[in-house]
Design an enzyme around this catalytic site. Sequence first.
Site, PDB file in Angstrom:
ATOM      1  N   ASP A   1     -11.277   2.864   4.062  1.00 60.12           N
ATOM      2  CA  ASP A   1     -11.627   1.450   3.874  1.00 60.12           C
ATOM      3  C   ASP A   1     -13.135   1.263   3.736  1.00 60.12           C
ATOM      4  OD1 ASP A   1      -9.565  -0.349   3.569  1.00 60.12           O
ATOM      5  OD2 ASP A   1      -9.091  -0.401   5.709  1.00 60.12           O
TER       6      ASP A   1
ATOM      7  N   LYS B   1       0.839  -1.203   0.000  1.00 56.90           N
ATOM      8  CA  LYS B   1       0.000   0.000   0.000  1.00 56.90           C
ATOM      9  C   LYS B   1       0.873   1.250   0.000  1.00 56.90           C
ATOM     10  CE  LYS B   1      -3.820  -2.434   2.141  1.00 56.90           C
ATOM     11  NZ  LYS B   1      -4.522  -2.825   3.364  1.00 56.90           N
TER      12      LYS B   1
ATOM     13  N   GLN C   1      -4.881  -1.444   9.641  1.00 56.05           N
ATOM     14  CA  GLN C   1      -4.594  -2.755   9.047  1.00 56.05           C
ATOM     15  C   GLN C   1      -5.021  -3.866  10.015  1.00 56.05           C
ATOM     16  OE1 GLN C   1      -3.339  -3.294   5.875  1.00 56.05           O
ATOM     17  NE2 GLN C   1      -3.774  -5.435   6.282  1.00 56.05           N
TER      18      GLN C   1
END
Length: 289
Positions: free
Chosen positions: A122, A55, A99
């Site tokens: 997200d 990422k 994460q």
Amino acid sequence: MPLAIRIDGKAVSADLEADLIREVAELTRDANRPPALAVIMAGHDPASDLYVKRKIEACDRVGIRSLAFHLPTTATPKEVLDLVNQLNEDAGVDGILVQLPLPDHVDSDAILQAVSPDKDVDGFHPRNLGNLLIGRPTMTPATPTGVMELLKRYRISVAGMDAVVIGRSNIVGKPMAMLLTNADATVTLCHSRTRDLADKIRRADLVVAAVGRPHMIKPDMIKPGAVVIDVGTNRLPDGKLAGDVHPDVAEVAGWLTPVPGGVGPMTIGILLRNTVKACRLHIAAPSAV
Ligand code: NDP
């Protein structure tokens, strides 16, 4: 034997990144700074380390500034929460990504709900999931949104299709079903308690497999010409990656995503696009953050 058209997620995500490079350059001029994404990790998980590395590399490629916060496994729930709150308040941060997995003693749901919905790149915050449910999507989860982008770029219109989604997780299956419903497909959402799963799949014009069981979808379950999207990412004992869909499905389906190189590469591209979106909103309404 006719072979399904291969839906090339690698190529589509490269196109997406090329678009984002232009957009990020424009935004950086307008805002006098690049869009910024903060990534929070806690503890050590080899898969998470790799995902975060990818990422961050992707942010670098398109010109997004990334800030990585790596907390120790022993971080308390309060320490994680304090960091989220600090980043929520930070006017120089547009997007926050937590994460998963977090260490067992930290309640992931509580942490995800603490992320400001405006910075929730997200799309996991209940407000953003609720907006998706009522058909007014704002930030939507990256993996199912990546699937919609693949369908769009291959000019596959799902309107009126009978779609079967297998897997009902909050991050893939459920939002996938909502995105397809909003795009006028008729969706059946299946899971481990579904009866006659193979019959349901056999009737579908579009199948999305998001289960986590290597090669469970076999060619005899697929309607000839159907669109088959394989979200599954399963590590086999020999270290290779396998999808949930058996590769021989290519002999029956009309379209098929490969694993690797199908849905996987799209997830990061959509995350970057959500960060750019969050930055635009942030510039338009700085006091909202
Ligand atoms: P979860 O484990 O959270 O959910 C799996 C779902 O599959 C559950 O709803 C479960 O049902 C259902 N299921 C399990 N066994 C069966 C079965 N035999 N028949 C029908 N349904 C079944 O997984 P995720 O949604 O997080 O991920 C799914 C897959 O997608 C994984 O392989 C994961 O690695 C991959 N993935 C890939 C991403 C990418 O970027 N390409 C991103 C995210 C995930 P129940 O609810 O009843 O338990």
